[in-house]
Enzyme design. Structure first.
Site, PDB file in Angstrom:
ATOM      1  N   ASN A 212     -92.315 -69.537   1.978  1.00  0.00           N
ATOM      2  CA  ASN A 212     -91.352 -69.848   0.996  1.00  0.00           C
ATOM      3  C   ASN A 212     -90.123 -68.821   1.220  1.00  0.00           C
ATOM      4  OD1 ASN A 212     -90.422 -70.676  -1.518  1.00  0.00           O
ATOM      5  ND2 ASN A 212     -91.236 -69.157  -2.705  1.00  0.00           N
ATOM      6  N   ASN A 214     -88.558 -66.315  -0.395  1.00  0.00           N
ATOM      7  CA  ASN A 214     -88.703 -65.048  -0.669  1.00  0.00           C
ATOM      8  C   ASN A 214     -89.708 -64.255   0.218  1.00  0.00           C
ATOM      9  OD1 ASN A 214     -91.098 -66.159  -1.819  1.00  0.00           O
ATOM     10  ND2 ASN A 214     -90.614 -64.938  -3.658  1.00  0.00           N
ATOM     11  N   LYS A 215     -90.748 -65.050   0.921  1.00  0.00           N
ATOM     12  CA  LYS A 215     -91.682 -64.314   1.763  1.00  0.00           C
ATOM     13  C   LYS A 215     -91.136 -63.432   2.811  1.00  0.00           C
ATOM     14  CE  LYS A 215     -95.162 -65.735  -0.933  1.00  0.00           C
ATOM     15  NZ  LYS A 215     -94.709 -66.447  -2.050  1.00  0.00           N
ATOM     16  N   ILE A 216     -91.975 -62.920   3.641  1.00  0.00           N
ATOM     17  CA  ILE A 216     -91.589 -61.947   4.680  1.00  0.00           C
ATOM     18  C   ILE A 216     -90.930 -62.870   5.883  1.00  0.00           C
ATOM     19  CG2 ILE A 216     -93.842 -61.611   5.728  1.00  0.00           C
ATOM     20  CD1 ILE A 216     -93.079 -58.954   6.594  1.00  0.00           C
ATOM     21  N   VAL A 217     -91.676 -64.027   6.094  1.00  0.00           N
ATOM     22  CA  VAL A 217     -90.947 -64.913   7.242  1.00  0.00           C
ATOM     23  C   VAL A 217     -90.963 -66.282   6.194  1.00  0.00           C
ATOM     24  CG1 VAL A 217     -91.935 -66.691   8.860  1.00  0.00           C
ATOM     25  CG2 VAL A 217     -91.795 -64.137   9.235  1.00  0.00           C
TER      26      VAL A 217
END
Ligand SMILES: *Cc1c(COP(=O)(O)O)cnc(C)c1O
Length: 380
Positions: A212, A214-217
């Site tokens: 998603n 906002n995730k790290i990747v």
């Protein structure tokens, strides 16, 4: 102004007096090249080389046998639970301190979440809470665990690695294997996090990651199911791609499948982002180190990784002394344009999960009142 030094520290670390987000994506690698490549090839949709490549990369990174790319993490969780054998009317253990998608995915399978407490130190599902529940309500019948109070089968256990901090996996695996309850790890937040040197998501029968925004990747939206079982992986791919039986031209489908495929366009982004995962984690760990030094000795406690684990420091967080301090911190920081957010409301406070079973939730309620996420982006 209250928390002035802290706000100055955020502004200094992010070299900005303007709005500082919680987590902004960074596209500095091969993102443009790979996305353009999908356009040039016209393979933007459900087949394409980047989907296969993203799956291979994720199997390698997560140290699993098979990875299945899906349209988002939530649908990945739904299918992973189905693959673990969860059926309508079953019960599934999880934590109330989580993002709503964990509980929703359980609901989509027709099962009911059973909310058990988290550990104070990991902020994730507590093996002790699981064990206490099973001692009180558990009953072994044939090859499954049942809740003797409700008569329902306990079909799976879904721990969530909160903000990238791994749960106590050894203890949780031991208790779940004793009761023959499959684990599906909600590893949506823990890409790049390790427990005793092994990647999160690789411990359970299945694990699920999210890409998603906002995730790290990130790839805009996307997810990945991983498993050590070649068979479950194959079935997962089949179910998420409309369960079409290979045929040169006929439309033959042998299950009620889902159109949960990840488009090749998004997979191109996943590949480019995964190439930078180690750099992202290293960059965030440097910031975590600086935060730890800054907050040390203050009455705001910076949360750090536990022994035997390596956290990805996806969203970093602090623990305030009490709810009044937390509210004052949220107000002051957000007014100063540095984005901070409270941890989630516990799932049983939401109208659709109010009726679900929950234990005493001592740690979850303590953390709910005190944990706040602080700016955590990769810095260029
Ligand atoms: C992000 C997230 C999900 C869902 O992922 P999506 O890709 O947004 O559907 C599930 N569980 C947790 C804990 C998450 O943080």
């Amino acid at each position: 102004m209250e928390f002035k030094e802290t706000i100055n520290f955020f502004q200094d670390k992010f070299n900005s007096k303007d709005f500082i987000p919680l987590h902004a994506p960074v596209f500095n690698g091969n993102e443009r090249a790979y996305v353009m490549d999908t356009l040039d090839s016209t393979f933007v949709s459900s087949v394409g080389a980047y989907v296969d490549k993203a799956e291979q990369m994720m199997a390698e990174i997560s140290q699993t046998q098979k990875a299945v790319a899906v349209v988002n993490g939530t649908s990945g969780l739904q299918i992973a639970m189905q693959l673990a054998g969860v059926q309508r009317g079953d019960e599934v253990f999880t934590q109330a301190l989580t993002f709503v998608a964990t509980a929703n995915a359980i609901h989509y399978t027709g099962a009911e979440p059973v909310f058990l407490d988290v550990d104070y130190d990991t902020m994730g599902l507590s093996p002790k809470a699981v064990s206490e529940f099973l001692e009180e309500f558990g009953e072994k019948r044939e090859n499954s665990a049942y809740n003797k109070k409700t008569g329902r089968r306990i079909a799976a256990c879904v721990p969530m690695h909160t903000f990238g901090f791994p749960v106590h996996l050894d203890a949780l695996m031991a208790i779940c294997s004793e009761w023959n309850i499959p684990i599906v790890e909600d590893a949506a937040e823990s890409l790049g996090s390790y427990y005793k040197g092994k990647h999160t998501g690789s411990f359970g029968q299945l694990g699920v990651f999210s890409f998603n925004g906002n995730k790290i990747v990130t790839c805009g939206g996307g997810g990945m199911i991983v498993t050590q079982s070649e068979d479950l992986g194959k079935l997962g791919k089949h179910l998420t791609t409309t369960a079409k039986v290979p045929h040169p031209y006929e439309y033959v489908h042998d299950y009620v499948g889902y159109n949960f495929r990840m488009p090749n366009l998004n997979a191109a982004l996943v590949c480019a982002q995964l190439e930078q995962l180690d750099t992202f984690v290293a960059n965030k760990r440097t910031l975590a180190h600086d935060y730890a030094a800054f907050f040390s000795g203050q009455n705001i406690k910076f949360r750090t990784e536990l022994e035997d684990t390596q956290a990805n420091y996806w969203l970093m967080c602090v623990e305030l002394e009490n709810v009044e301090e937390r509210n004052a911190f949220l107000k002051a920081t957000n007014e100063a344009k540095t984005m901070t957010r409270p941890i989630w409301q516990l799932m049983y406070r939401l109208p659709m999960y109010q009726h679900c079973y929950r234990d005493a939730q001592k740690n979850a309620e303590f953390l709910e009142e005190r944990i706040v996420n602080i700016p955590s982006s990769v810095r260029l």
